[in-house]
Scaffold this motif. Structure first.
Motif, PDB file in Angstrom:
ATOM      1  N   GLU A  80       0.821  -1.312   0.151  1.00  0.00           N
ATOM      2  CA  GLU A  80      -0.031   0.258  -0.028  1.00  0.00           C
ATOM      3  C   GLU A  80       0.773   1.373  -0.037  1.00  0.00           C
ATOM      4  O   GLU A  80       0.412   2.323  -0.338  1.00  0.00           O
ATOM      5  CB  GLU A  80      -0.871   0.055   1.153  1.00  0.00           C
ATOM      6  N   SER A  81       2.102   1.143   0.331  1.00  0.00           N
ATOM      7  CA  SER A  81       3.017   2.425   0.349  1.00  0.00           C
ATOM      8  C   SER A  81       3.029   3.243  -1.131  1.00  0.00           C
ATOM      9  O   SER A  81       2.869   4.329  -0.986  1.00  0.00           O
ATOM     10  CB  SER A  81       4.476   1.988   0.637  1.00  0.00           C
ATOM     11  N   TYR A  82       2.806   2.471  -2.251  1.00  0.00           N
ATOM     12  CA  TYR A  82       2.944   2.854  -3.412  1.00  0.00           C
ATOM     13  C   TYR A  82       1.397   3.836  -3.688  1.00  0.00           C
ATOM     14  O   TYR A  82       1.424   4.437  -4.749  1.00  0.00           O
ATOM     15  CB  TYR A  82       3.237   1.808  -4.410  1.00  0.00           C
ATOM     16  N   THR A  83       0.570   3.496  -2.880  1.00  0.00           N
ATOM     17  CA  THR A  83      -0.814   4.218  -3.036  1.00  0.00           C
ATOM     18  C   THR A  83      -0.854   5.402  -2.340  1.00  0.00           C
ATOM     19  O   THR A  83      -1.066   6.490  -2.372  1.00  0.00           O
ATOM     20  CB  THR A  83      -1.965   3.324  -2.765  1.00  0.00           C
ATOM     21  N   VAL A  84      -0.460   5.399  -0.890  1.00  0.00           N
ATOM     22  CA  VAL A  84      -0.844   6.244   0.304  1.00  0.00           C
ATOM     23  C   VAL A  84       0.196   7.126   0.077  1.00  0.00           C
ATOM     24  O   VAL A  84      -0.167   8.443   0.187  1.00  0.00           O
ATOM     25  CB  VAL A  84      -0.399   5.419   1.539  1.00  0.00           C
ATOM     26  N   ILE A  92       9.155   9.999  -8.111  1.00  0.00           N
ATOM     27  CA  ILE A  92      10.403   9.512  -8.174  1.00  0.00           C
ATOM     28  C   ILE A  92      10.329   8.266  -9.083  1.00  0.00           C
ATOM     29  O   ILE A  92      11.495   8.084  -9.743  1.00  0.00           O
ATOM     30  CB  ILE A  92      10.560   8.877  -6.503  1.00  0.00           C
ATOM     31  N   ILE A  93       9.223   7.631  -9.215  1.00  0.00           N
ATOM     32  CA  ILE A  93       9.327   6.391 -10.257  1.00  0.00           C
ATOM     33  C   ILE A  93       9.633   7.224 -11.694  1.00  0.00           C
ATOM     34  O   ILE A  93      10.288   6.623 -12.466  1.00  0.00           O
ATOM     35  CB  ILE A  93       7.938   5.667 -10.147  1.00  0.00           C
ATOM     36  N   LYS A 101       4.778   7.239 -16.331  1.00  0.00           N
ATOM     37  CA  LYS A 101       3.773   8.173 -15.980  1.00  0.00           C
ATOM     38  C   LYS A 101       2.727   7.412 -15.138  1.00  0.00           C
ATOM     39  O   LYS A 101       2.622   6.136 -15.123  1.00  0.00           O
ATOM     40  CB  LYS A 101       2.883   8.622 -17.106  1.00  0.00           C
ATOM     41  N   PRO A 102       1.888   8.032 -14.269  1.00  0.00           N
ATOM     42  CA  PRO A 102       1.118   7.342 -13.199  1.00  0.00           C
ATOM     43  C   PRO A 102       0.009   6.637 -13.826  1.00  0.00           C
ATOM     44  O   PRO A 102      -0.576   5.651 -13.105  1.00  0.00           O
ATOM     45  CB  PRO A 102       0.591   8.540 -12.452  1.00  0.00           C
ATOM     46  N   ASP A 103      -0.441   6.733 -15.121  1.00  0.00           N
ATOM     47  CA  ASP A 103      -1.380   5.946 -15.756  1.00  0.00           C
ATOM     48  C   ASP A 103      -0.741   4.900 -16.627  1.00  0.00           C
ATOM     49  O   ASP A 103      -1.551   4.349 -17.510  1.00  0.00           O
ATOM     50  CB  ASP A 103      -2.523   7.234 -16.291  1.00  0.00           C
ATOM     51  N   GLY A 238      -0.008 -15.266  -3.217  1.00  0.00           N
ATOM     52  CA  GLY A 238       0.771 -15.083  -4.630  1.00  0.00           C
ATOM     53  C   GLY A 238       1.759 -13.978  -4.654  1.00  0.00           C
ATOM     54  O   GLY A 238       1.883 -13.490  -3.532  1.00  0.00           O
ATOM     55  N   PHE A 239       2.358 -13.720  -5.594  1.00  0.00           N
ATOM     56  CA  PHE A 239       3.185 -12.584  -5.695  1.00  0.00           C
ATOM     57  C   PHE A 239       2.652 -11.188  -6.058  1.00  0.00           C
ATOM     58  O   PHE A 239       1.602 -11.006  -6.453  1.00  0.00           O
ATOM     59  CB  PHE A 239       4.256 -12.815  -6.795  1.00  0.00           C
ATOM     60  N   MET A 240       3.073 -10.050  -5.406  1.00  0.00           N
ATOM     61  CA  MET A 240       2.479  -8.800  -5.318  1.00  0.00           C
ATOM     62  C   MET A 240       2.716  -8.191  -6.970  1.00  0.00           C
ATOM     63  O   MET A 240       3.841  -8.264  -7.395  1.00  0.00           O
ATOM     64  CB  MET A 240       3.183  -7.609  -4.587  1.00  0.00           C
ATOM     65  N   TRP A 241       1.693  -7.733  -7.670  1.00  0.00           N
ATOM     66  CA  TRP A 241       1.818  -7.405  -9.011  1.00  0.00           C
ATOM     67  C   TRP A 241       0.289  -6.535  -9.157  1.00  0.00           C
ATOM     68  O   TRP A 241      -0.508  -6.878  -8.831  1.00  0.00           O
ATOM     69  CB  TRP A 241       1.880  -8.545  -9.979  1.00  0.00           C
ATOM     70  N   ASN A 242       0.832  -5.570  -9.924  1.00  0.00           N
ATOM     71  CA  ASN A 242      -0.323  -4.852 -10.577  1.00  0.00           C
ATOM     72  C   ASN A 242      -0.204  -4.234 -11.926  1.00  0.00           C
ATOM     73  O   ASN A 242       1.172  -4.333 -12.259  1.00  0.00           O
ATOM     74  CB  ASN A 242      -0.932  -3.751  -9.588  1.00  0.00           C
ATOM     75  N   GLU A 243      -1.111  -4.064 -12.604  1.00  0.00           N
ATOM     76  CA  GLU A 243      -0.821  -3.726 -14.121  1.00  0.00           C
ATOM     77  C   GLU A 243      -0.175  -2.215 -14.384  1.00  0.00           C
ATOM     78  O   GLU A 243       0.266  -1.868 -15.614  1.00  0.00           O
ATOM     79  CB  GLU A 243      -2.124  -3.717 -14.701  1.00  0.00           C
ATOM     80  N   HIS A 244      -0.234  -1.351 -13.450  1.00  0.00           N
ATOM     81  CA  HIS A 244       0.594  -0.219 -13.454  1.00  0.00           C
ATOM     82  C   HIS A 244       2.312  -0.321 -13.064  1.00  0.00           C
ATOM     83  O   HIS A 244       3.065   0.012 -13.975  1.00  0.00           O
ATOM     84  CB  HIS A 244       0.042   0.975 -12.498  1.00  0.00           C
ATOM     85  N   LEU A 245       2.575  -1.106 -11.865  1.00  0.00           N
ATOM     86  CA  LEU A 245       3.846  -0.963 -11.575  1.00  0.00           C
ATOM     87  C   LEU A 245       4.228  -2.431 -11.776  1.00  0.00           C
ATOM     88  O   LEU A 245       5.670  -2.590 -11.351  1.00  0.00           O
ATOM     89  CB  LEU A 245       3.956  -0.788 -10.099  1.00  0.00           C
ATOM     90  N   GLY A 246       3.716  -3.401 -12.532  1.00  0.00           N
ATOM     91  CA  GLY A 246       4.410  -4.748 -12.464  1.00  0.00           C
ATOM     92  C   GLY A 246       4.355  -5.372 -11.186  1.00  0.00           C
ATOM     93  O   GLY A 246       3.513  -5.287 -10.346  1.00  0.00           O
TER      94      GLY A 246
END
Length: 349
Positions: A80-84, A92-93, A101-103, A238-246
């Motif tokens: 959740e750090s990457y969201t909060v 930074i990313i 970009k964020p999207d 499972g492993f932490m993954w999302n479509e924005h940050l992989g």
């Protein structure tokens, strides 16, 4: 609901100016991005596990930076750090990953069959090949924020997963190096597939072997990773993954694939060529000494690897290494004959 973070609330008794760190002598991405405005906006926030802005930035406050390398200067404590803390972490990313970009959406491709070639790098020049990545296990905080109980459970699940592997992945885990940290190192019988548990990330997975068969190294890497995740999924982790940050990892520099595919390659002639650095940049590759980031080349041997992590797939990143190293070996052979390589210098990828 998050538990109460009494210490973080106590800091709010002081003004932003009184709590804002002195970053005047710092050289890292965090120091470049963090302003008093961002600090003031985020300093009272925390993730569900209690990770705060000051936790995020502490490593970059303590370590001003590297004289030659732009370090990141922050770490995540949980998924959740990457969201909060996105108001700090998104810039930074973007800064670290070439304007991501964020999207933007990340691409994941662990189908080794999609790699073209890679089994024909000249072993007279390419001495060894290696692919590594990190993985974070859903349902746990990340290593900078882990409790002892979490680390021990992560180790228990990991050892169970790794000891159930068979065939080319069969091996035995060593005992913990530090009992308070529950760190485990494990390799297969051939020592070509290695896993670290509870280091910088929950898992560090490495496939490697002597010679230039990067295709075989990548195949073992992809198959092994898939087998490990399948076992974790049976435990609903499972492993932490999302479509924005992989793939979500502790350091923002490793988001996306977390992959570093590298070879140790002999380039004594090319490495002294005036355009060597430019060639690497155009091929989207980076060099290190064979002993790591701060080491020098010995006998013209370099560790050459992909520069990108986020925004392109595992296959694409390894393909850049395979194609780029093959080209550089051809350049080296030309230079050995005293011939020019100007016509071989590629355009920017």
């Amino acid at each position: 609901m998050p538990f109460g973070n009494t210490h973080n609330n106590f800091k709010l008794n002081y003004k932003v100016e009184e709590e804002f760190p002195d970053l005047s002598k710092h050289n890292n991405h965090m120091a470049k991005v963090l302003t008093k405005e961002i600090y003031g906006k985020l300093r009272d926030k925390q993730t569900p596990s209690g990770y705060t802005l000051d936790d995020v930035i502490q490593t970059g406050v303590d370590n001003p930076g590297h004289p030659f390398i732009m370090t990141v200067g922050c770490v995540a404590g949980d998924e959740e750090s990457y969201t909060v803390f996105k108001d700090l972490l998104d810039p930074i990313i973007s800064d670290r990953h070439g304007g991501y970009k964020p999207d933007d959406k990340h691409k994941t491709d662990l189908n080794f069959e999609n790699l073209k070639g890679g089994d024909d790098l000249d072993p007279n020049y390419v001495l060894s090949s290696r692919v590594r990545t990190g993985r974070s296990i859903k349902g746990f905080t990340l290593p900078p924020h882990n409790s002892r109980g979490e680390r021990r459970l992560i180790e228990k699940l990991s050892v169970e997963a790794l000891t159930s592997l068979d065939g080319e992945f069969k091996g035995n885990p060593s005992p913990p190096f530090w009992s308070s940290c529950s760190s485990t190192f494990r390799h297969n019988d051939n020592k070509t597939f290695l896993v670290w548990v509870n280091e910088e990330d929950h898992l560090r997975v490495i496939s490697m072997q002597q010679g230039g068969n990067m295709r075989e190294v990548f195949r073992r890497f992809c198959v092994g990773l898939t087998k490990i995740e399948d076992i974790f999924k049976k435990h609903n982790h499972g492993f932490m993954w999302n479509e924005h940050l992989g793939y979500i990892l502790t350091c923002p520099s490793n988001l996306g694939t977390g992959l570093r595919g590298g070879v140790h390659v002999k380039l004594p002639k090319l490495s002294t060529h005036a355009k060597f650095e430019e060639i690497l940049t155009r091929l989207r590759l980076q060099k290190r000494g064979t002993g790591g980031v701060d080491t020098a080349s010995v006998g013209g041997v370099f560790d050459i690897s992909n520069a990108d992590r986020l925004g392109s797939s595992e296959v694409a990143q390894v393909q850049l290494v395979v194609d780029g190293v093959k080209l550089m070996v051809e350049m080296e052979k030309k230079l050995e004959k005293g011939e020019a390589i100007d016509s071989m210098i590629p355009s920017q990828k």
